[in-house]
Scaffold this motif. Structure first.
Motif, PDB file in Angstrom:
ATOM      1  N   GLU A  99      13.082  51.238  35.737  1.00 23.38           N
ATOM      2  CA  GLU A  99      12.550  49.892  35.512  1.00 23.38           C
ATOM      3  C   GLU A  99      13.711  48.912  35.470  1.00 23.38           C
ATOM      4  N   TYR A 103      15.055  46.115  27.155  1.00 17.60           N
ATOM      5  CA  TYR A 103      14.190  45.803  26.030  1.00 17.60           C
ATOM      6  C   TYR A 103      14.531  46.631  24.799  1.00 17.60           C
ATOM      7  N   LEU A 105      12.376  48.059  21.453  1.00 19.99           N
ATOM      8  CA  LEU A 105      11.050  48.266  20.867  1.00 19.99           C
ATOM      9  C   LEU A 105      11.217  48.594  19.388  1.00 19.99           C
ATOM     10  N   MET A 111       9.010  43.632  19.936  1.00 13.87           N
ATOM     11  CA  MET A 111       9.719  43.876  21.185  1.00 13.87           C
ATOM     12  C   MET A 111      10.590  42.678  21.530  1.00 13.87           C
ATOM     13  N   MET A 113      12.361  41.476  24.944  1.00 14.52           N
ATOM     14  CA  MET A 113      12.271  41.806  26.370  1.00 14.52           C
ATOM     15  C   MET A 113      13.126  40.849  27.184  1.00 14.52           C
ATOM     16  N   ARG A 131       1.129  45.222  23.911  1.00 17.41           N
ATOM     17  CA  ARG A 131       2.263  45.191  24.846  1.00 17.41           C
ATOM     18  C   ARG A 131       3.318  46.237  24.480  1.00 17.41           C
ATOM     19  N   GLN A 135       4.846  49.498  26.796  1.00 20.08           N
ATOM     20  CA  GLN A 135       6.276  49.688  27.033  1.00 20.08           C
ATOM     21  C   GLN A 135       6.763  50.978  26.391  1.00 20.08           C
ATOM     22  N   ARG A 138       6.103  53.884  28.672  1.00 17.35           N
ATOM     23  CA  ARG A 138       7.105  53.924  29.749  1.00 17.35           C
ATOM     24  C   ARG A 138       8.442  54.447  29.235  1.00 17.35           C
TER      25      ARG A 138
END
Length: 157
Positions: A99, A103, A105, A111, A113, A131, A135, A138
């Protein structure tokens, strides 16, 4: 509420506020652990306080490239060597899709970003579970496919 930033100082202040709200987990996805943002005494102190605050607390960092961090040094790399059971740094698997984001988390709510890692601008969310969950999924996929980098380990003599 989305809080935008466009300067290193604004980004660092928002990152610090997010770090200070952490209670369970921190995940950082970064090209090279951006020194302008994370290589700061206040960030290191906030991470250390968080990691020592509870036995289950952890910080996982995924990097695209560790060479700059290893060559130039970094406060979070030093911290990871001191708290190796709570803080883990890995490298993204070059054979997996990457990606183009950077970011941080925080738990399942917050978050920071940066949609274009080569630029400073981005935004912070302090309470957006939807959101963050997307993330986090991922991040978990990338973490599960990541590799250990021997250059990031410390060797005690």
């Amino acid at each position: 509420e989305l809080q935008r930033f466009s300067s290193p100082e604004e980004a660092r202040a928002l990152a610090l506020a997010l770090l200070q709200q952490a209670r369970r987990s921190l995940c950082l996805y970064s090209p090279d652990m951006e020194s302008w943002l994370y290589n700061h005494e206040l960030i290191q102190t906030a991470c250390k306080t968080y990691l020592l605050g509870h036995p289950q607390n952890s910080l996982r960092i995924l990097l695209r490239d560790s060479s700059k961090v290893v060559k130039d040094g970094h406060r979070l790399l030093t911290l990871s060597r001191r708290l190796s059971s709570k803080m883990h740094i890995r490298i993204l698997n070059p054979e997996q899709p990457v990606e183009e984001l950077a970011y941080l988390l925080v738990d399942d709510r917050g978050m920071l970003m940066r949609p274009e890692p080569e630029q400073i601008a981005g935004y912070a969310l302090f309470n957006d579970p939807g959101r963050v969950r997307v993330q986090q999924t991922r991040f978990e996929q990338a973490w599960n496919n990541s590799i250990l980098d021997p250059d990031l380990r410390s060797f005690l003599l």
